[in-house]
Scaffold this active site. Structure first.
Site, short mmCIF file in Angstrom:
data_model
loop_
_atom_site.label_atom_id
_atom_site.label_comp_id
_atom_site.label_asym_id
_atom_site.label_seq_id
_atom_site.Cartn_x
_atom_site.Cartn_y
_atom_site.Cartn_z
NE ARG A 214 -13.21 -10.10 1.76
CZ ARG A 214 -13.96 -10.01 2.86
NH1 ARG A 214 -13.58 -9.24 3.86
NH2 ARG A 214 -15.10 -10.67 2.95
NE ARG B 46 2.51 5.90 -7.16
CZ ARG B 46 2.10 7.10 -7.55
NH1 ARG B 46 2.43 7.54 -8.75
NH2 ARG B 46 1.36 7.86 -6.77
CG HIS C 259 -7.57 6.39 1.09
ND1 HIS C 259 -8.24 5.74 2.09
CD2 HIS C 259 -6.79 5.44 0.51
CE1 HIS C 259 -7.92 4.47 2.11
NE2 HIS C 259 -7.03 4.26 1.17
CE LYS D 9 -11.04 -0.67 6.76
NZ LYS D 9 -9.70 -0.85 7.35
NE ARG E 274 -3.54 -3.89 7.62
CZ ARG E 274 -3.42 -4.43 6.41
NH1 ARG E 274 -2.21 -4.61 5.90
NH2 ARG E 274 -4.48 -4.78 5.71
#
Length: 330
Positions: A21, A40, A81, A99, A167
């Site tokens: 996206r 990396r 993050h 987020k 996740r």
């Protein structure tokens, strides 16, 4: 940078959200230029950069040291993050980070403070906020279409991810709360304001992976309206919210990840009948890139204070929900 020059972006990592996206949106937007992609592993950077003709950089540090990169997009796993956003700010880069910005409210506040001190733009990439359908919902609420609010319900659930997906990793900040839970929490804040308080939460733990795969939460507004949120990462797809007031109900489907060509329809149910309110399609990904680029042009002195406050309050609420929903003895 002059008014006509695009913002030169560097990307830290080759995550799916970046490849699917954000990279196409950055490359296509007239106010942005995709300057470099870092990974990396050099071959991953090369594969990701090749379709756009931009530079491939081996290692995140090398990209942050590149003087040609003005702004950095950070799509790394959640637990990474905070450190890499801090490193980007230290390198003098504007930052658009996926987020949740961090996994701790205190760290979120510290990063915004650093950005202000250094005159840099820092934004959390909650893309659905850039879709005009939510502005229309806010207008209807402000105009009294529902009267006094009685309840808000929001749900964002997605099908199970394959084995090995980030996740499923506790060490990388995985789990439903930090992934799909951000959406209904942020929608509630955006529509109802920062005064929400947590009443309770349930997080369903997956013993195979050690992360939560489903959750629900109950919050309340200062006026006592109930706020019910549901989220999950092993469900049928659901992306919707509804508001119920003394005069009727407002329903929005495809609330959080609509494709650019989707024609939104708000359903307004009142005693006199049901109205379908079609809206124009909108591209929230392009809107995100354009809004960030415009903020960089204006400078941090024109930062979006309300958006920062929403991001910080979101971090606080997510932390509270994590504590409420933690297994006994955790």
């Amino acid at each position: 940078m002059t008014e006509a020059e695009p913002v030169r972006f560097g990307v830290l990592g080759c995550a799916e959200i970046a490849r699917r996206r954000m990279l196409p949106a950055i490359a296509a937007h007239p106010d942005a230029e995709l300057a470099a992609v870092a990974a990396r592993e050099a071959h991953r950077a090369e594969e990701t950069a090749r379709p756009y003709g931009c530079r491939a950089v081996g290692g995140y540090e090398a990209l942050l040291a590149d003087p040609d990169v003005e702004a950095v997009y950070v799509p790394l796993p959640n637990a990474l993050h905070a450190d890499w956003v801090a490193a980007a700010l230290d390198a003098g880069k504007h930052v658009l980070a996926e987020k949740p910005l961090t996994l701790e409210a205190e760290r979120t506040a510290a990063l915004f403070a650093t950005a202000r001190e250094r005159g840099l733009v820092l934004r959390e990439n909650v893309m659905f906020l850039r879709h005009r359908q939510h502005a229309r919902v806010r207008e209807l609420l402000a105009d009294g279409a529902l009267g006094e609010l009685r309840a808000f319900r929001a749900e964002f659930t997605v099908p199970a991810r394959p084995e090995g997906d980030i996740r499923h990793s506790p060490a990388l900040g995985g789990g439903a709360l930090w992934d799909t839970g951000v959406y209904p929490v942020r929608a509630a804040l955006h529509l109802l304001g920062p005064g929400l308080s947590v009443v309770g939460a349930v997080l369903r733990q997956d013993p195979r992976h050690g992360v939560d795969t489903a959750g629900s939460a109950l919050l309340r507004t200062p006026d006592g309206a109930g706020v019910q949120l549901a989220f999950g990462i092993d469900h049928g797809y659901r992306s919707a919210y509804e508001l119920t007031g003394e005069l009727g109900r407002l329903v929005l489907d495809h609330a959080f990840t609509p494709p650019a060509g989707h024609v939104p329809r708000l359903r307004l149910e009142r005693p006199g009948g049901v109205e379908e309110l079609p809206l124009e399609p909108d591209d929230q990904v392009a809107g995100t890139v354009g809004a960030f680029a415009a903020a960089v042009r204006r400078g941090a002195g024109h930062r979006d204070r309300i958006e920062e406050e929403e991001s910080l309050r979101q971090a606080e609420l997510l932390g509270e929900l994590a504590r409420y929903g933690a297994p006994a003895g955790a």
